[in-house]
Design an enzyme around this catalytic site. Structure first.
Site, PDB file in Angstrom:
ATOM      1  CB  SER A 110      -4.723   1.206  -4.684  1.00  9.28           C
ATOM      2  OG  SER A 110      -3.893   0.172  -5.092  1.00  9.28           O
ATOM      3  CG  HIS A 152      -0.957   2.231  -5.320  1.00 10.59           C
ATOM      4  ND1 HIS A 152      -1.465   1.561  -4.246  1.00 10.59           N
ATOM      5  CD2 HIS A 152      -0.321   3.324  -4.821  1.00 10.59           C
ATOM      6  CE1 HIS A 152      -1.149   2.221  -3.135  1.00 10.59           C
ATOM      7  NE2 HIS A 152      -0.457   3.291  -3.463  1.00 10.59           N
ATOM      8  CG  ASP A 205       0.052   4.671  -0.102  1.00 10.40           C
ATOM      9  OD1 ASP A 205       0.510   5.382   0.810  1.00 10.40           O
ATOM     10  OD2 ASP A 205       0.404   4.773  -1.295  1.00 10.40           O
TER      11      ASP A 205
END
Ligand SMILES: C[S@@+](CC[C@H](N)C(=O)[O-])C[C@H]1O[C@@H](n2cnc3c(N)ncnc32)[C@H](O)[C@@H]1O
Lengths: 194, 269
Positions: A18, A45, A138
């Site tokens: 991310s 992401h 995540d």
């Protein structure tokens, strides 16, 4: 019964990240030459608006062929695949990729957990999951799934990450096979073909 | 977590007891959806889950509703709507009557978006919009034209990015967290249940939208659905799919021509 399906037999490296992970990738990708025996999948992401740009950016940084991901594209060794924005990326047994617009997971679509779990089920010990910098949790559950299926899990050394939260979460909740800095991750990927 | 073999058993039982065939749904996504219900509903044993589905038709309906992914948005992918607005509607405008079909319309956000475009182009009065889905529950929502108010900021941005010039809030009335869209927009909509796995063509259309539905189907079922659309499309009509979907694997090249980079194809013969 399910249609005849050949369980694919090649290695897969799936990389999730991310915030701060693009930076890390940009230090890895330019040093990779042709990959032969495996495929690389990148799940980052991203804002749903920056449609093409991530693919373009990555394609500029590597000589490996970047395959645009559409629903049911053949999934083959030798290529880089990038999860498109606004879809979860899943793996099918017949060596294709499929997409899914279901609810966000960990506030994210694509979610790293979703792709890691799906790849783990199919590629088992042929799978290596690498989790890079990021500021959300995540990827942790996904790494667990990869480990459970016999795959290898690698976490970016939080000290070398722009955003250590994501790697820290993984280190606290899984038993990584390796915790590596960017240079070491590159060496690991380079060693796969040998 | 259920096993692959259990999933196949479930698919077979559902087909045997209810005639619904999930056999051609993409396995990766189907398995996630089934696991999700299994866990949400707190089952510990697969056979309990299976027999509940078998003997409780209400529960079966609930399972089908939950398996289908109904996530949708108004003006999802603004550039797509801008092409519809600028390139397709002017071509349709010359027709005395316009028929549109949204297959897999979910809760209707896409259908209301289209009605807004038609209204702004002065074409709504001579249009008829069929909107279908297999999920009866989402069709009920779609008919009401009631969407969460908290989404309106994003939708009005999408609307503007797609080339909309009006004040988006003129299209709905806000009330206790909900946005109720103008009845006028719904006047030309017909909602009904239609299953792309087993139902046939029911009319001829100038435009067919089927966005983000085919991703849940395997190649064979995608082919079936696209052939169904082909049969239901007039020559020079348009087929619009989701941004990551294609007719490439399903239809003879040369029969359709793609518009720009959008996932819109025109039937040329
Ligand atoms: C992700 S939604 C797409 C909504 C909308 N078209 C969009 O792109 O925003 C997918 C829809 O397809 C419907 N669907 C799934 N299987 C179907 C089938 N066999 N026949 C008709 N619709 C189906 C689901 O119920 C769901 O509402």
């Amino acid at each position: 019964m399910e249609k005849d399906q050949i369980i694919p037999d090649f290695r897969v490296v799936i990389i999730g990240g991310s915030a701060g992970s693009l930076n890390a990738l940009m230090q890895i990708l330019p040093h990779l030459c042709a990959i032969k025996s495996f495929a690389i999948v990148i799940v980052l992401h991203r804002k749903s608006t920056d449609e093409q740009t991530l693919e373009e950016l990555i394609a500029l940084k590597t000589i490996i062929n970047v395959k645009p991901v559409e629903d049911k594209v053949p999934f083959l060794p030798g290529f880089i695949y990038i999860a498109p924005s606004n879809y979860h990326l899943l793996f099918e047994k017949n060596s294709t990729l499929s997409l899914d617009t279901s609810e966000k997971i960990n506030y994210s679509r694509p979610s790293i957990d979703v792709s890691f779990e799906s790849a783990a089920e199919i590629y088992k010990n042929n799978l290596t999951g690498i989790l890079l910098s990021g500021s959300n949790a995540d990827g942790t559950e996904g790494l667990k799934a990869i480990k459970n299926e016999g795959g290898t899990i690698i976490v970016q050394d939080p000290k070398s990450a722009d955003m250590p939260f994501m790697p820290n979460s993984a280190i606290q909740n899984t038993i990584p096979d390796y915790v590596l800095n960017i240079q070491e991750i590159l060496q690991f990927i380079l060693s796969i073909d040998n | 977590m259920i096993e692959d073999i259990e999933l196949e058993t479930l698919i077979n039982e559902v087909y045997e007891y209810y005639g619904f065939d999930f056999g051609s749904y993409s396995r990766a996504s189907l398995k996630r959806r089934v696991n999700r219900i299994y866990q949400l509903d707190g089952f510990a044993y697969f056979y309990e889950f299976l027999s509940k589905i078998r003997y409780d038709p209400e529960y079966y309906k609930h399972v089908v509703d939950e398996i289908t992914v109904n996530v949708t948005e108004m003006f999802r992918d603004p550039s797509f709507y801008s092409v519809v607005r600028n390139q397709i509607l002017p071509l349709l405008g010359t027709k005395p009557f316009i028929r549109l079909w949204h297959a897999g319309c979910s809760t209707g956000e896409e259908v209301y978006s289209m009605a807004i475009l038609l209204k702004e182009a002065g074409l709504l009065h001579k249009s008829l919009i069929y909107a279908t889905d297999i999920n009866a529950k989402v069709l009920e929502t779609a008919k009401k034209g009631i969407f969460p108010l908290r989404m309106m900021k994003e939708y009005s941005e999408n609307y503007r990015d797609s080339g909309g010039k009006e004040d988006f809030s003129n299209y709905y009335t806000a009330n206790y967290g909900i946005a109720k869209f103008d009845e006028e927009l719904a006047q030309k909509m017909v909602f009904s249940q239609h299953n792309l796995v087993s139902d046939n063509s029911f009319n001829e259309f100038d435009v067919i939208f089927c966005r983000n539905v085919l991703i849940y189907f395997d190649n064979d079922l995608q082919k079936r659905a696209i052939n169904l659309f082909d049969e239901s499309l007039s020559v020079l009509g348009f087929l619009a799919l989701g941004t990551k979907e294609t007719i490439k694997y399903s239809i003879a090249p040369g029969k359709y021509k793609q518009l720009d980079r959008e996932k819109i194809w025109r039937k040329i013969r």
